[in-house]
Enzyme design. Structure first.
Site, short mmCIF file in Angstrom:
data_model
loop_
_atom_site.label_atom_id
_atom_site.label_comp_id
_atom_site.label_asym_id
_atom_site.label_seq_id
_atom_site.Cartn_x
_atom_site.Cartn_y
_atom_site.Cartn_z
N HIS A 62 1.60 2.13 -3.49
CA HIS A 62 0.54 3.01 -4.26
C HIS A 62 0.60 4.27 -3.68
O HIS A 62 0.89 4.83 -4.35
CB HIS A 62 -0.48 2.65 -3.78
N GLU A 100 0.87 -1.32 -0.02
CA GLU A 100 0.03 -0.27 -0.12
C GLU A 100 0.63 1.02 -0.17
O GLU A 100 0.67 2.30 -0.45
CB GLU A 100 -0.92 0.00 1.26
#
Ligand SMILES: [Zn+2]
Length: 387
Positions: A71, A68
């Site tokens: 991202h 994550e």
């Protein structure tokens, strides 16, 4: 996400944990302690296995967090603010504040997550090979587990159904070729719905062929993906409609203008009570002057209602958020949703032309959808000539 709390901040991004994550942490720990570790590393106590299971689960979620983070950092590098990353029952989610402005940025933000998982998986396998592959020890079992799950995580996320990363990559590619992010989202989300349905069916099949827990789990993941894909599709449909609709086309013209010099008592007796108004638009001469709501009136003691002019209590136009008639609905609808504003006065040259409220927007959209007017016309010759 409700039921989440902040644990720490990493690279300026809040890392949050949802309470549902605790459930999956425990389930994963127990299943590793009962299955994987006794098989990969036999002959130890169940306490040792539980500890190994817990360490592996935490390391797996650290890998999800890095996925994550990849991202989020890429989004931030492309100028998009990131609110937080939340770990929850189905993994992790980056709370990226808005859609990227270009398909290139969209592609990069999506692709770095699975890449990060592949890199972590590769490193775990390499460490396992270099350090421990001949030894029967707990570190070997942990590294093998993390290597395999990270590779699987990378592959799973590349399935081309929105909201998975692969679906976002697919969207970026369609967006690149069509130039239309909403159409791209809609197509990628439709593929996402098909993938999600397949997961649900597969889960049901597993459930009835004896793998109860695995079946329920896969069906739940499918259900979660389905609702996310549906949400994305609805949103892209609305945004498409919004961008082709102006404020003027949906605003309500049915407005009662009230002069600023009448008293509060007269406003209540002549307008608010007979018409059941919750707010009123005030004018001074021809010009729009401000807005008064029931709570503005409540702040004035009742005995002063007869002597206080409306203009004295209203919120003046300088303090109001107003829109113009030819603004695109897409640009103003965030005002209605994000600022918790229920209605926006539509003003041109100081004149009040109408009111844009959540109700009028929703009603207009429903009517357009029922008439099939929500799809934009195919690009025609003039538009192509402009491009
Ligand atoms: Zn991802």
């Amino acid at each position: 996400m409700p039921g989440s709390f902040r644990v720490f901040t990493l690279a300026g991004i809040d890392i949050r944990i949802n309470l549902s994550w605790i459930i999956i942490l425990l389930l994963l720990t127990v299943s590793l302690a009962a299955g994987w570790f006794p098989r990969a590393f036999p002959g130890y106590s169940s306490g040792t296995y539980f500890l190994l299971g817990l360490i592996s689960s935490i390391l797996l979620f650290a890998s999800v967090l890095l996925h994550e983070l990849a991202h989020s950092l890429m989004a931030r590098a492309r100028g998009i603010p990131v609110k937080d990353i939340t770990l929850f029952i189905f993994g992790g989610v980056s709370n990226i504040e808005r859609e990227p402005r270009s398909p290139g940025a969209d592609f990069m933000i999506a692709v770095v997550g699975p890449l990060m998982s592949f890199v972590i998986g590769g490193i775990c396998y390499a460490l396992w090979y270099l350090i421990t592959h001949q030894a029967n020890n707990p570190l070997a079992a942990i590294l093998l587990y993390l290597g395999a799950t990270n590779l699987l995580l990378g592959i799973f996320n590349l399935i081309p159904g929105y909201p998975l990363d692969g679906g976002r990559i697919l969207r970026a590619i369609i967006w690149r070729f069509t130039g239309n992010i909403n159409r791209a989202t809609s197509i990628a989300a439709t593929v996402g719905q098909i993938v999600a349905f397949s997961f649900i069916l597969w889960g049901i099949f597993l459930f009835f062929s004896g793998n109860g827990f695995g079946g329920i789990w896969i069906a739940f993941i499918g259900w979660f993906m389905l609702s996310a894909a549906q949400g994305a599709r609805y949103q892209s449909t609305y945004e498409e409609t919004f961008s082709h609709t102006t404020v003027e086309q949906v605003m309500s013209r049915n407005i009662i203008l009230i002069p600023a010099n009448i008293s509060l008592q007269k406003l209540i007796d002549d307008y608010i009570l007979p018409q059941g108004l919750r707010s009123a638009m005030i004018t001074q001469g021809e010009q729009f002057a401000g807005l008064i709501t029931l709570s503005d009136i409540r702040h004035i003691p009742r005995e002063k209602w007869a002597t206080t002019p409306v203009g004295f209590v209203m919120k003046p136009v300088s303090q109001l958020q107003v829109v113009t008639p030819n603004q695109s609905l897409r640009d103003v609808v965030t005002l209605l949703t994000s600022h918790n504003i229920n209605q926006l006065p539509v003003v041109e040259n100081g004149h009040l032309l109408g009111i844009l409220s959540r109700d009028t927007v929703l009603r207009a959209l429903e009517v357009r959808r029922s008439l099939g007017l929500n799809r934009p016309p195919e690009p025609d010759q003039t538009q192509r000539a402009e491009a």
